[in-house]
Each structure stands twice: as C-alpha cells, then as structure tokens.
Design an enzyme around this catalytic site. Structure first.
Site, PDB file in Angstrom:
ATOM      1  N   ARG A  69       4.017 -18.388  11.695  1.00  0.00           N
ATOM      2  CA  ARG A  69       3.439 -17.888  10.263  1.00  0.00           C
ATOM      3  C   ARG A  69       2.004 -18.537  10.189  1.00  0.00           C
ATOM      4  NH1 ARG A  69       4.697 -20.369   6.039  1.00  0.00           N
ATOM      5  NH2 ARG A  69       6.919 -20.481   6.453  1.00  0.00           N
ATOM      6  N   TYR A 122      -8.583   1.989  -2.465  1.00  0.00           N
ATOM      7  CA  TYR A 122      -7.206   2.283  -2.018  1.00  0.00           C
ATOM      8  C   TYR A 122      -6.093   2.129  -3.010  1.00  0.00           C
ATOM      9  CZ  TYR A 122      -2.918   1.561   0.659  1.00  0.00           C
ATOM     10  OH  TYR A 122      -1.700   1.743   1.171  1.00  0.00           O
ATOM     11  N   ASP A 194     -14.090  -4.032   1.230  1.00  0.00           N
ATOM     12  CA  ASP A 194     -13.310  -3.546   2.190  1.00  0.00           C
ATOM     13  C   ASP A 194     -13.793  -2.404   2.753  1.00  0.00           C
ATOM     14  OD1 ASP A 194     -11.406  -1.637   3.085  1.00  0.00           O
ATOM     15  OD2 ASP A 194      -9.820  -2.018   1.569  1.00  0.00           O
ATOM     16  N   LYS A 219      -5.415   1.112  10.284  1.00  0.00           N
ATOM     17  CA  LYS A 219      -6.333   2.289  10.384  1.00  0.00           C
ATOM     18  C   LYS A 219      -7.218   2.362  11.969  1.00  0.00           C
ATOM     19  CE  LYS A 219      -4.604   2.762   6.372  1.00  0.00           C
ATOM     20  NZ  LYS A 219      -5.071   2.420   5.007  1.00  0.00           N
TER      21      LYS A 219
HETATM   22  C1  LIG Z   1      -4.779   1.828   3.971  1.00  0.00           C
HETATM   23  C2  LIG Z   1      -5.902   0.882   3.178  1.00  0.00           C
HETATM   24  C3  LIG Z   1      -5.454  -0.454   2.627  1.00  0.00           C
HETATM   25  C4  LIG Z   1      -4.355  -0.914   2.928  1.00  0.00           C
HETATM   26  O1  LIG Z   1      -3.762  -1.228   4.403  1.00  0.00           O
HETATM   27  P1  LIG Z   1      -2.314  -1.372   4.868  1.00  0.00           P
HETATM   28  O2  LIG Z   1      -2.665  -1.765   6.192  1.00  0.00           O
HETATM   29  O3  LIG Z   1      -1.775   0.122   4.524  1.00  0.00           O
HETATM   30  O4  LIG Z   1      -1.697  -2.605   3.887  1.00  0.00           O
HETATM   31  C5  LIG Z   1      -6.519  -1.044   2.190  1.00  0.00           C
HETATM   32  N1  LIG Z   1      -7.809  -0.586   2.081  1.00  0.00           N
HETATM   33  C6  LIG Z   1      -8.241   0.763   2.514  1.00  0.00           C
HETATM   34  C7  LIG Z   1      -9.578   1.223   2.305  1.00  0.00           C
HETATM   35  C8  LIG Z   1      -7.120   1.478   3.234  1.00  0.00           C
HETATM   36  O5  LIG Z   1      -7.328   2.814   3.660  1.00  0.00           O
END
Ligand SMILES: *Cc1c(COP(=O)(O)O)cnc(C)c1O
Length: 437
Positions: A69, A122, A194, A219
């Site tokens: 962890r 998101y 982000d 993604k």
């Molecule tokens: C999907 C997404 C997240 C969250 O990510 P997870 O891996 O599903 O927890 C955060 N920001 C954006 C822009 C996303 O598309």
C-alpha cells in the site's frame, strides 16, 4: 530484484520516446525487457539500520519497499513514466482517478479552508466538492472556470486550492490554465488541473503554471478499458506528502497489475491521441452537417466558444465530443439501441468507441449544489440532453457510417420511450412526496 532506484532517468524531450522509455530498463536479474509485474503485498525488509528506518517511516522520497500500500515497484515504475510525460518532479499512482482527486483534497485541505472548483467537471469530483468537502468544514465555491474573472471574484483569504478540469467532462468547456495559475498564485493558493481528457500529449498543465496535474488513468493513459487507475503529478515534496498521508492513511493503492497494464498502454499514448483527435474531428464535421443533429461541441471546430484558448493551450482537440439530437430523448433511445460499432456505455478513452446520453433533467437539475443561474448557463451551453462521444481507434469512415444509420433509424422504443420516461418520473416524484409526508 529490480532496483528501480538505481535507474538513470531518460532525458528526452519527445513524448513518443518518453512514453516508451521513461521509467523502464531491462530487468537487471533476468534481462526481461518488459517491466516485471511485482504481485507482492509485503517485501523483505532491510537489515537493522538507516535503510530499515527509511522503509518504515518513509523519510526519503524513494524508500525501500516495505508494504505494497505504501509503494510497490510496478507502481513506482509507472510513476516515473508519468512524471516524465507531464514534466513534473514526481508522481503518485493511485487506485482510481477519484482516489487521486480525494488524495489531493484530503492532503492539502483542512476545516476552515476554501476551495474554488469548476462547476462542471467529472460527476464524482463535483459531487466530492459539492457534497463531501462541506461536511468536513471545507468551504467550496463552484464557478465557471472558463471565465477567469469568476475565479478571481470567488477568492477568499482562506482559499487554498483552485481546482480546474479542462476540457471539462462532459460539456467540453475549456479553462485558461495560465491565467488561472496566475490568479491562484497571487492569492497564495495551489492550482490543480484534471487533464484526463487532454493527456500529456495534448496539454501540459505544469508548463502552463499548474502545481498539480491529475488524471483518471482508467481513460486515455491506459487506453484499453481494462484497468482502473489514477495519478497526481507535481513537486516532489508535495507528492511525498500525499504518499505519506493520503496513500498510507486513506488507502487507495493501485493494484500492481493495473499499474503494469497502464504502463503497457502508455507506450502507444502519443500514437493513439493523434488518431483519436483526427477521427473525432472527422466525426464532428460529419455530425455538424447531419439533419438529426442540432448542435455539436468539439474543441477542434471553429464553432467552439473557446476555440482561441484551445489553439493556444492544446496541441490537438482530443477524442471527446458532445452533440445534441434534434429529436430529443426519443432519438437518443433509438441511437443507443441501433449503434453497432459504438457501444452505449459510460467511461471513455478506450480503443473502442463509446457513447453515452445524459438527459439534462437528470444531470443538471439533480445537482443540488448548483444554483438556478448556474443550471441555466449549463443548459444554454448544452441544450436539452447531451450525447457524449468517446471516439475510439476504429476506422473513422466505419464509425461515421455506424452513426449515420443509427441517427436515421426509427424504433418502437424511441417512439414510446419519452412517454414511459415521463411516467416513471411522475411515479418517482409521487413516491418521494409520500416518503416526505
Ligand atoms: C473518469 C474521470 C475521473 C474519475 O476517474 P476514475 O478512474 O473513474 O475514478 C476523473 N476525472 C475525469 C475528467 C474523468 O473523466
């Protein structure tokens, strides 16, 4: 055992080279070229002495491994590659994108602090800001960060963090990272971006002045739709603090297998992003002229309201676009039913093309943390109902043909669906009223 700490970092400017070489070298014990997958929860500790104390207290930024962890060799290799791609000092890999967002907020914020965040980002993030942080005594202002003045006006003496998602999921608003970095820094606040929808290939937030970059590695970074992951890249001291506080205390450690899959995916990231962007542009042009489509939002189209900013800040417009159907909900139901190459699914950035329909009444009206004026502005941008498209790596002409036949189709479900949806909403409203009474 692979000693990843002894490796010399790859110094190359080109992302294509870094995507393949950074954080990797042949395994010193076996010569294996592919980084080994270290599926081990615990590690043999160093003998009694300074190294042992370092392993147990994580005093140094790259302590010996002790417990998975706290850090594991596969995640560390991924972190080195991601730090190189974003041009940051260090990176922290986590289990999901949301683990990355929450690690950042819970490391750097405490009760009494104030955060300014994008009002559209998101859903998990905006719900974290709108619902959870206030419960911890952290005040949040959700603003339209595509307008830097709104960020400036929301500043308070106790503002500690400005959080921007650009391009914003799902409506593709673009925020000016350089301008907001200046505003945040003048006020003594950090800027986190982000950059999931852009990836380091299309946008480099740290070079534009951001302090931290966040990705859902689930993604584009992974790109194959088979692993969850998240990452934060930033200054070494801050990342180390996040590792010691958020990772060790809140959990959210990435599985070594997922770290390994994401590493493998990253080798082709620059190639994939070029292809996603090219195909998305072709599809955006196609949709723009389609009789069943009333609006297309894609940062690569001249019609995008923030097109100048896109040209200044991004090297290509990416693989995400949204559009609105002239036929509303009924047309969306038919579209979801009739697509063959596209899949009706959430998530994005995969090799295969996905699309997802958001009824605006669910997605916008249900957001209790947004004001009526904010909801009205979001509706004005999107219209009623948003089809979010993640353009995959299939042949663009095949994708266009698939959309075309589904947009022209008529289906029984599409005809009766809207009335059924309205009835369902009436039943839900009635039972909510009964629960209240
Ligand atoms: C999907 C997404 C997240 C969250 O990510 P997870 O891996 O599903 O927890 C955060 N920001 C954006 C822009 C996303 O598309």
């Amino acid at each position: 055992m692979t000693d990843l700490r002894r490796k010399k970092p790859v110094r190359a400017k080109s992302l294509s080279t870094l995507a393949i070489h950074a954080g990797e070298e042949p395994d010193p014990t076996t010569g294996a070229l592919t980084p080994p997958l270290h599926m081990s929860a615990a590690f043999r500790l160093p003998d009694f002495g300074p190294s042992l104390f370092d392993a147990l207290t994580m005093e140094s930024q790259q302590p010996p491994f002790a417990y998975a962890r706290w850090g594991n060799p596969t995640a560390r290799a991924l972190e080195a590659k991601l730090a190189a791609l974003e041009g940051g000092e260090a990176a922290l890999a986590l289990a999901t994108g949301m683990a990355a967002v929450s690690a950042l907020t819970f490391t750097f914020l405490k009760a009494g602090d104030h955060v300014i965040a994008s009002e559209v980002c998101y859903a998990g993030s905006v719900e974290l800001f709108g619902l959870h942080l206030p419960r911890q005594g952290i005040e949040v202002s959700l603003v339209d960060t595509s307008d830097p003045d709104q960020v400036r006006q929301a500043l308070q003496p106790q503002t500690k963090l400005v959080y921007v998602e650009t391009p914003a999921n799902p409506i593709l608003r673009i925020s000016d990272i350089e301008a907001i970095a200046e505003i945040a820094h003048k006020a003594g606040a950090l800027l986190a971006v982000d950059s999931t929808w852009a990836t380091p290939c299309l946008q480099q937030p740290l070079a534009l002045g951001a302090d931290y970059v966040i990705h859902s590695a689930t993604k584009y970074l992974n790109g194959h739709g088979d692993a969850l992951g998240g990452v934060v890249v930033g200054p070494a001291a801050g990342i180390h603090r996040m590792r010691k506080e958020a990772l060790v205390h809140l959990g959210g450690a990435i599985s070594p297998f997922n770290a390994w899959l994401i590493m493998r995916g990253l080798a082709t990231l620059p190639l994939r992003m070029a292809r996603h962007s090219q195909s998305a542009l072709e599809i955006a042009h196609f949709l723009d002229g389609h009789p069943a489509v009333s609006r297309v939002v894609y940062p690569g189209l001249d019609s995008h309201p923030h097109r100048d900013l896109v040209l200044g800040q991004m090297s290509a417009a990416g693989g995400m676009l949204t559009f609105q159907l002239a036929g509303g909900l009924g047309a969306a139901i038919t579209l979801a039913e009739r697509i063959r190459l596209f899949t009706y699914a959430t998530s994005l950035g995969h090799a295969r093309s996905l699309l997802f329909y958001y009824p605006t009444d669910l997605y916008v009206d249900a957001a209790t943390y947004l004001s009526a004026a904010q909801k009205a502005r979001i509706r004005e941008w999107t219209g009623e109902g948003i089809v979010r498209v993640s353009v995959g790596l299939e042949d663009a002409e095949d994708l266009i043909a698939d959309l075309d036949q589904a947009l022209r189709a008529r289906s029984a479900k599409g005809l009766v669906g809207p009335a059924a949806y309205a009835a369902l909403k009436r039943i839900q409203a009635r039972s909510a009223q009964e629960t209240e009474e």
